[in-house]
Write a protein that holds these residues in place. Structure first.
Motif, PDB file in Angstrom:
ATOM      1  N   GLY A   1      44.796  38.482  55.451  1.00 36.69           N
ATOM      2  CA  GLY A   1      44.255  39.088  54.234  1.00 36.69           C
ATOM      3  C   GLY A   1      42.811  38.717  53.984  1.00 36.69           C
ATOM      4  N   GLU A   2      42.443  38.640  52.710  1.00 33.68           N
ATOM      5  CA  GLU A   2      41.071  38.336  52.306  1.00 33.68           C
ATOM      6  C   GLU A   2      40.937  36.850  51.969  1.00 33.68           C
ATOM      7  OE1 GLU A   2      39.436  40.962  49.347  1.00 33.68           O
ATOM      8  OE2 GLU A   2      40.875  42.542  49.854  1.00 33.68           O
ATOM      9  N   PRO A   3      39.727  36.301  52.070  1.00 30.97           N
ATOM     10  CA  PRO A   3      39.543  34.881  51.749  1.00 30.97           C
ATOM     11  C   PRO A   3      39.533  34.594  50.256  1.00 30.97           C
ATOM     12  CG  PRO A   3      37.456  35.858  52.418  1.00 30.97           C
ATOM     13  CD  PRO A   3      38.503  36.912  52.634  1.00 30.97           C
ATOM     14  N   VAL A   4      39.494  35.639  49.417  1.00 31.94           N
ATOM     15  CA  VAL A   4      39.442  35.462  47.969  1.00 31.94           C
ATOM     16  C   VAL A   4      40.364  36.480  47.301  1.00 31.94           C
ATOM     17  CG1 VAL A   4      37.069  34.608  47.976  1.00 31.94           C
ATOM     18  CG2 VAL A   4      37.490  37.064  47.717  1.00 31.94           C
ATOM     19  N   ILE A   5      40.698  36.213  46.040  1.00 30.13           N
ATOM     20  CA  ILE A   5      41.312  37.214  45.178  1.00 30.13           C
ATOM     21  C   ILE A   5      40.408  37.401  43.970  1.00 30.13           C
ATOM     22  CG2 ILE A   5      43.682  36.754  45.919  1.00 30.13           C
ATOM     23  CD1 ILE A   5      44.055  35.197  43.273  1.00 30.13           C
ATOM     24  N   ARG A   6      40.756  38.354  43.115  1.00 23.49           N
ATOM     25  CA  ARG A   6      39.933  38.648  41.945  1.00 23.49           C
ATOM     26  C   ARG A   6      40.788  38.642  40.682  1.00 23.49           C
ATOM     27  NH1 ARG A   6      38.194  41.040  46.333  1.00 23.49           N
ATOM     28  NH2 ARG A   6      35.948  41.225  46.765  1.00 23.49           N
ATOM     29  N   ASP A   7      40.154  38.286  39.580  1.00 23.94           N
ATOM     30  CA  ASP A   7      40.784  38.405  38.271  1.00 23.94           C
ATOM     31  C   ASP A   7      39.695  38.760  37.266  1.00 23.94           C
ATOM     32  OD1 ASP A   7      42.809  38.523  36.449  1.00 23.94           O
ATOM     33  OD2 ASP A   7      43.262  36.375  36.447  1.00 23.94           O
ATOM     34  N   ARG A   8      40.108  39.168  36.068  1.00 25.93           N
ATOM     35  CA  ARG A   8      39.156  39.551  35.028  1.00 25.93           C
ATOM     36  C   ARG A   8      39.443  38.811  33.737  1.00 25.93           C
ATOM     37  NH1 ARG A   8      40.476  44.546  37.055  1.00 25.93           N
ATOM     38  NH2 ARG A   8      41.843  44.988  35.280  1.00 25.93           N
ATOM     39  N   ILE A   9      38.367  38.429  33.068  1.00 21.66           N
ATOM     40  CA  ILE A   9      38.435  37.946  31.689  1.00 21.66           C
ATOM     41  C   ILE A   9      37.567  38.905  30.887  1.00 21.66           C
ATOM     42  CG2 ILE A   9      38.019  36.051  30.091  1.00 21.66           C
ATOM     43  CD1 ILE A   9      40.146  35.403  32.141  1.00 21.66           C
ATOM     44  N   GLY A  10      38.175  39.670  29.989  1.00 22.43           N
ATOM     45  CA  GLY A  10      37.434  40.717  29.295  1.00 22.43           C
ATOM     46  C   GLY A  10      36.958  41.744  30.311  1.00 22.43           C
ATOM     47  N   SER A  11      35.671  42.042  30.286  1.00 23.61           N
ATOM     48  CA  SER A  11      35.116  43.044  31.201  1.00 23.61           C
ATOM     49  C   SER A  11      34.499  42.426  32.450  1.00 23.61           C
ATOM     50  CB  SER A  11      34.040  43.867  30.473  1.00 23.61           C
ATOM     51  OG  SER A  11      32.983  43.018  30.042  1.00 23.61           O
ATOM     52  N   VAL A  12      34.565  41.106  32.572  1.00 26.33           N
ATOM     53  CA  VAL A  12      33.915  40.424  33.697  1.00 26.33           C
ATOM     54  C   VAL A  12      34.944  40.117  34.791  1.00 26.33           C
ATOM     55  CG1 VAL A  12      32.515  38.446  34.407  1.00 26.33           C
ATOM     56  CG2 VAL A  12      32.258  39.394  32.102  1.00 26.33           C
ATOM     57  N   THR A  13      34.599  40.490  36.021  1.00 29.16           N
ATOM     58  CA  THR A  13      35.449  40.218  37.181  1.00 29.16           C
ATOM     59  C   THR A  13      34.977  38.938  37.862  1.00 29.16           C
ATOM     60  OG1 THR A  13      35.887  42.566  37.552  1.00 29.16           O
ATOM     61  CG2 THR A  13      36.221  41.089  39.425  1.00 29.16           C
ATOM     62  N   TYR A  14      35.943  38.100  38.251  1.00 24.85           N
ATOM     63  CA  TYR A  14      35.619  36.843  38.909  1.00 24.85           C
ATOM     64  C   TYR A  14      36.309  36.784  40.265  1.00 24.85           C
ATOM     65  CZ  TYR A  14      34.206  35.472  34.197  1.00 24.85           C
ATOM     66  OH  TYR A  14      33.602  35.422  32.969  1.00 24.85           O
ATOM     67  N   VAL A  15      35.583  36.292  41.267  1.00 24.23           N
ATOM     68  CA  VAL A  15      36.128  36.067  42.599  1.00 24.23           C
ATOM     69  C   VAL A  15      36.660  34.637  42.654  1.00 24.23           C
ATOM     70  CG1 VAL A  15      35.542  35.827  45.036  1.00 24.23           C
ATOM     71  CG2 VAL A  15      34.651  37.751  43.736  1.00 24.23           C
TER      72      VAL A  15
ATOM     73  N   ASN B   1      29.461  41.855  39.468  1.00 22.05           N
ATOM     74  CA  ASN B   1      29.462  42.455  38.132  1.00 22.05           C
ATOM     75  C   ASN B   1      28.159  43.168  37.804  1.00 22.05           C
ATOM     76  OD1 ASN B   1      32.052  41.607  36.504  1.00 22.05           O
ATOM     77  ND2 ASN B   1      31.474  39.786  37.686  1.00 22.05           N
ATOM     78  N   GLY B   2      27.224  43.144  38.724  1.00 21.93           N
ATOM     79  CA  GLY B   2      25.936  43.795  38.476  1.00 21.93           C
ATOM     80  C   GLY B   2      25.122  43.136  37.384  1.00 21.93           C
ATOM     81  N   ILE B   3      25.304  41.829  37.204  1.00 22.78           N
ATOM     82  CA  ILE B   3      24.574  41.086  36.176  1.00 22.78           C
ATOM     83  C   ILE B   3      23.358  40.443  36.826  1.00 22.78           C
ATOM     84  CG2 ILE B   3      24.688  39.215  34.481  1.00 22.78           C
ATOM     85  CD1 ILE B   3      27.710  39.737  34.284  1.00 22.78           C
ATOM     86  N   GLU B   4      22.173  40.911  36.458  1.00 26.26           N
ATOM     87  CA  GLU B   4      20.951  40.463  37.124  1.00 26.26           C
ATOM     88  C   GLU B   4      20.146  39.463  36.301  1.00 26.26           C
ATOM     89  OE1 GLU B   4      18.833  44.011  38.070  1.00 26.26           O
ATOM     90  OE2 GLU B   4      20.180  44.565  39.723  1.00 26.26           O
ATOM     91  N   HIS B   5      20.356  39.421  34.990  1.00 26.99           N
ATOM     92  CA  HIS B   5      19.543  38.536  34.149  1.00 26.99           C
ATOM     93  C   HIS B   5      20.193  37.151  34.029  1.00 26.99           C
ATOM     94  CE1 HIS B   5      22.400  40.532  31.516  1.00 26.99           C
ATOM     95  NE2 HIS B   5      22.128  39.685  30.532  1.00 26.99           N
ATOM     96  N   VAL B   6      20.502  36.562  35.176  1.00 26.45           N
ATOM     97  CA  VAL B   6      21.078  35.217  35.240  1.00 26.45           C
ATOM     98  C   VAL B   6      20.407  34.440  36.366  1.00 26.45           C
ATOM     99  CG1 VAL B   6      23.344  35.832  34.290  1.00 26.45           C
ATOM    100  CG2 VAL B   6      22.945  35.992  36.757  1.00 26.45           C
TER     101      VAL B   6
END
Length: 463
Positions: free
Chosen positions: A265-279, A353-358
């Protein structure tokens, strides 16, 4: 003064409070006695098991007068397993106990004469099956393979197949590995002799995505029946997206080793808190209760009072979970974390997440933050989320020197929160309010979010 009890004494005791570990606390002839499973308001008979200079521990023999909040534990191994401490208490009373723990910490450790506003604990609507991660040790007992959680204060495994606070998928995955290990003779780890193959099984489940990761922690590279394990676990666990072997050949209590081998499979899974996806990778830090994590992060956002113009610093940022959650309300987010791998996770999470201002930087916060200040970066809000030991004084001094308008302190330990709040108070920051959040129902742990601001004199000492 000689203690009024000795080991083996049988005493009667009225319980007047709960300790930070959930034990009942009472006085016998003015001497403090801690008794597990005893509740405030109960009259009990206990046998003294350990005596120190200023306190003793006892084992409850009989409840003479039960507390109204006492309830029947849902778990059949509750009294033997060390995973939960408060299943014998109604959930409403659990929340009261946890709030009192926070209040007591601020009074006794923080030294507040006037009480800090500690709000009622935000509990769960359904305080069961909330954990998204299981870490289950495997071992031998009487020649038979066992798997479960450790008995309190020991490395004795309490064999079990289900846990009421775990996501059902986690339980199913552990059961399947246990079944296959028994059928195929895969030896469990013997920590005394440093022999055997299977040390732990770790399972991570994404509540929002349904994705599952199974990690087989082995004592060395050898994994018998590897291909058969992959085939059978894929059949039995249709939600499994990642099967990993983690190699840990050290004599250590640390669960995970440094090397991962992807089996399928993949080396990671994903989950979300609110609208933010985390690897999420095997070593990623991710809060174990995603339902209450959103409650916690919303409280951080509330205390941060973001308008879209603020510069936010996320200290102890880990994989960027809090900083990214706040990013849509901030002009820019700076995150600092000493673990380089976590910073890589944070950057990857920002990217997906396409968040660039970090900006995420690996290093010690007390070294990185002054460099940011030299570059002209002035935070409006600083968020700290330290480990249980709390913040180093050097870091707190650095935070004060940054002159933020608001400080939001996320804590998993009320005692170190109160200690650090006292240190900050002496340096011009007042704790305005504390909101406890029940991240771990049926245990003695409580998470807090504290809102702090500079008051009185300005930080340069002028009126």
């Amino acid at each position: 003064m000689k203690p009024p009890v000795t080991t083996g004494d049988i005493i009667e005791l009225t319980v007047t409070g709960q300790s930070h570990t959930g034990d009942g606390v009472g006085k016998y002839e003015g001497f403090t006695v801690f008794v597990p499973l005893a509740l405030t308001g109960e009259r009990i008979r206990a046998k003294i098991t350990k005596v120190k200079k200023t306190y003793a521990h006892g084992r409850m023999l009989e409840i003479l007068e039960p507390a109204p909040a006492r309830t029947e534990p849902a778990c059949p191994v509750f009294e033997r397993c060390g995973g939960c401490q408060l299943q014998h208490v109604s959930y409403e009373e659990q929340l009261r106990i946890k709030r009192q723990q926070v209040i007591d910490s601020f009074q006794r450790i923080g030294g507040w004469e006037e009480p800090v506003p500690v709000l009622p604990v935000i509990g769960m609507q359904d305080p069961w099956a909330y954990r998204n991660k299981a870490q289950v040790p495997f071992g031998l007992r009487g020649g038979e393979l066992v798997a479960g959680f450790y008995a309190a204060g020991t490395h004795t495994i309490v064999d079990m197949d289900t846990c009421g606070i775990q996501h059902p998928d986690n339980d199913q995955a552990v059961r399947e590995v246990k079944r296959l290990a028994k059928e195929w003779g895969i030896s469990p780890y013997d920590e005394k002799n440093h022999r055997g193959v299977l040390r732990h099984v770790m399972v991570r489940t994404g509540f929002a995505t349904g994705e599952m990761m199974v990690v087989l922690v082995t004592n060395g590279k050898r994994l018998p029946h590897r291909e058969m394990l992959v085939t059978e676990l894929r059949k039995a666990l249709p939600r499994m997206k990642s099967l990993v072997q983690n190699i840990n050949d050290r004599r250590t209590n640390v669960i995970l080793g440094r090397k991962n081998r992807l089996l399928w499979g993949e080396p990671v899974i994903r989950d979300r808190i609110g609208s933010v996806t985390y690897v999420i990778s095997p070593q990623s830090f991710f809060q174990v209760n995603p339902v209450q994590t959103r409650v916690l992060y919303d409280q951080v956002r509330r205390y941060a009072r973001l308008t879209g113009r603020e510069i936010v610093m996320d200290v102890y940022c880990g994989a960027g979970t809090i900083g990214l959650y706040l990013a849509d309300g901030a002009a820019w987010v700076y995150g600092v974390e000493s673990v380089a791998e976590a910073v890589e996770d944070a950057r990857r999470n920002a990217q997906i997440n396409g968040i660039e201002h970090v900006t995420f930087v690996a290093g010690k916060a007390e070294e990185v933050m002054p460099k940011w200040r030299e570059q002209g970066i002035r935070p409006d809000v600083i968020v700290v989320d330290p480990p249980r030991k709390g913040c180093d004084p050097v870091l707190l001094d650095t935070v004060v020197d940054m002159h933020p308008k608001r400080l939001v302190y996320v804590s998993c330990n009320p005692a170190t929160l109160a200690r650090d709040a006292r240190y900050l108070r002496e340096r011009g920051f007042e704790t305005r309010e504390v909101q406890p959040v029940d991240m771990f129902p049926h245990t003695s742990h409580v998470e807090c979010v504290a809102w702090m601001e500079p008051v009185g004199k300005t930080l340069d000492g002028n009126k």
